[in-house]
Design a protein around this motif. Structure first.
Motif, mmCIF file in Angstrom:
data_model
loop_
_atom_site.group_PDB
_atom_site.id
_atom_site.type_symbol
_atom_site.label_atom_id
_atom_site.label_comp_id
_atom_site.label_asym_id
_atom_site.label_seq_id
_atom_site.Cartn_x
_atom_site.Cartn_y
_atom_site.Cartn_z
ATOM 1 N N ALA A 88 0.842 -1.195 0.000
ATOM 2 C CA ALA A 88 0.000 0.000 0.000
ATOM 3 C C ALA A 88 0.880 1.249 0.000
ATOM 4 O O ALA A 88 1.987 1.248 0.547
ATOM 5 C CB ALA A 88 -0.929 -0.003 1.202
ATOM 6 N N PRO A 117 -8.284 4.399 0.724
ATOM 7 C CA PRO A 117 -6.937 3.930 1.041
ATOM 8 C C PRO A 117 -6.889 3.163 2.357
ATOM 9 O O PRO A 117 -7.578 3.505 3.306
ATOM 10 C CB PRO A 117 -6.119 5.221 1.161
ATOM 11 N N THR A 118 -6.050 2.125 2.400
ATOM 12 C CA THR A 118 -5.874 1.375 3.644
ATOM 13 C C THR A 118 -4.920 2.096 4.584
ATOM 14 O O THR A 118 -4.965 1.884 5.782
ATOM 15 C CB THR A 118 -5.348 -0.050 3.372
ATOM 16 N N TRP A 155 -3.265 6.888 -4.378
ATOM 17 C CA TRP A 155 -3.064 5.796 -3.443
ATOM 18 C C TRP A 155 -3.213 4.457 -4.139
ATOM 19 O O TRP A 155 -3.883 4.325 -5.140
ATOM 20 C CB TRP A 155 -4.006 5.879 -2.256
ATOM 21 N N SER A 156 -2.507 3.496 -3.583
ATOM 22 C CA SER A 156 -2.620 2.110 -3.983
ATOM 23 C C SER A 156 -2.784 1.287 -2.725
ATOM 24 O O SER A 156 -2.098 1.524 -1.731
ATOM 25 C CB SER A 156 -1.370 1.654 -4.748
ATOM 26 N N ASN A 157 -3.686 0.337 -2.778
ATOM 27 C CA ASN A 157 -3.835 -0.594 -1.656
ATOM 28 C C ASN A 157 -3.032 -1.868 -1.905
ATOM 29 O O ASN A 157 -3.206 -2.860 -1.209
ATOM 30 C CB ASN A 157 -5.307 -0.901 -1.408
#
Length: 163
Positions: A88, A117-118, A155-157
């Motif tokens: 993430a 997002p996480t 964002w990327s999880n």
């Protein structure tokens, strides 16, 4: 003897409960702690760069903080928060002269951004999340990218882009 054991167990449970309750608060402000604490306790780390050109390149030994190619090299005030035990990532930067060019949804799979997002940070706006922004899946991981004025939030999880 039983009383000592009971006290030790109660103390351990108390320490665990305090740690469990305090960790979410610490994660929002983890740029104030040493890297070793962030890596091994919070499992997150933050770095800032004056421009995207100052961010590490592939092979520099700082792979967690390599920016995706779609981030303009003249972007300024770059902040990256990564998950040290996963994939993430949060990215925030300010656009300069080079416009943001996203490749689009090709390679994205449905459901990758069903949640926000996480990761979380005190510099991450609460209104950037579910359904906001465009998908960007031209590289290894799927990103969601939102532009607010000259500020970009991505964002990327940790979901892999499909090739």
């Amino acid at each position: 003897m039983k009383k000592k054991t009971l006290i030790i167990v109660a103390a351990c449970v108390g320490i665990w409960a305090v740690g469990w309750a305090v960790t979410p608060v610490l994660k929002k402000h983890d740029d104030n702690f040493p890297d070793a604490f962030n890596d091994h306790v919070l499992h997150e780390r933050i770095k800032t760069f004056p421009t995207a050109r100052n961010a590490p390149e592939v092979g520099d030994g700082e792979g967690l903080f390599v920016l995706p190619d779609w981030v303009p090299k003249d972007a300024t005030d770059v902040t990256v928060k990564v998950e040290t035990d996963g994939n993430a990532k949060l990215i925030r930067f300010t656009l300069a002269d080079t416009p943001l060019k996203l490749s689009g949804e090709e390679g994205c799979h449905e459901g990758a951004f069903s949640d926000g997002p996480t990761l979380d940070a005190d510099w991450w706006p609460q209104d950037v999340g579910d359904g906001a922004g465009r998908p960007e899946c031209s590289e290894m991981y799927q990103f969601r990218v939102a532009v607010k004025g000259e500020r970009v939030y991505a964002w990327s999880n940790g979901d892999l882009a499909q090739t």
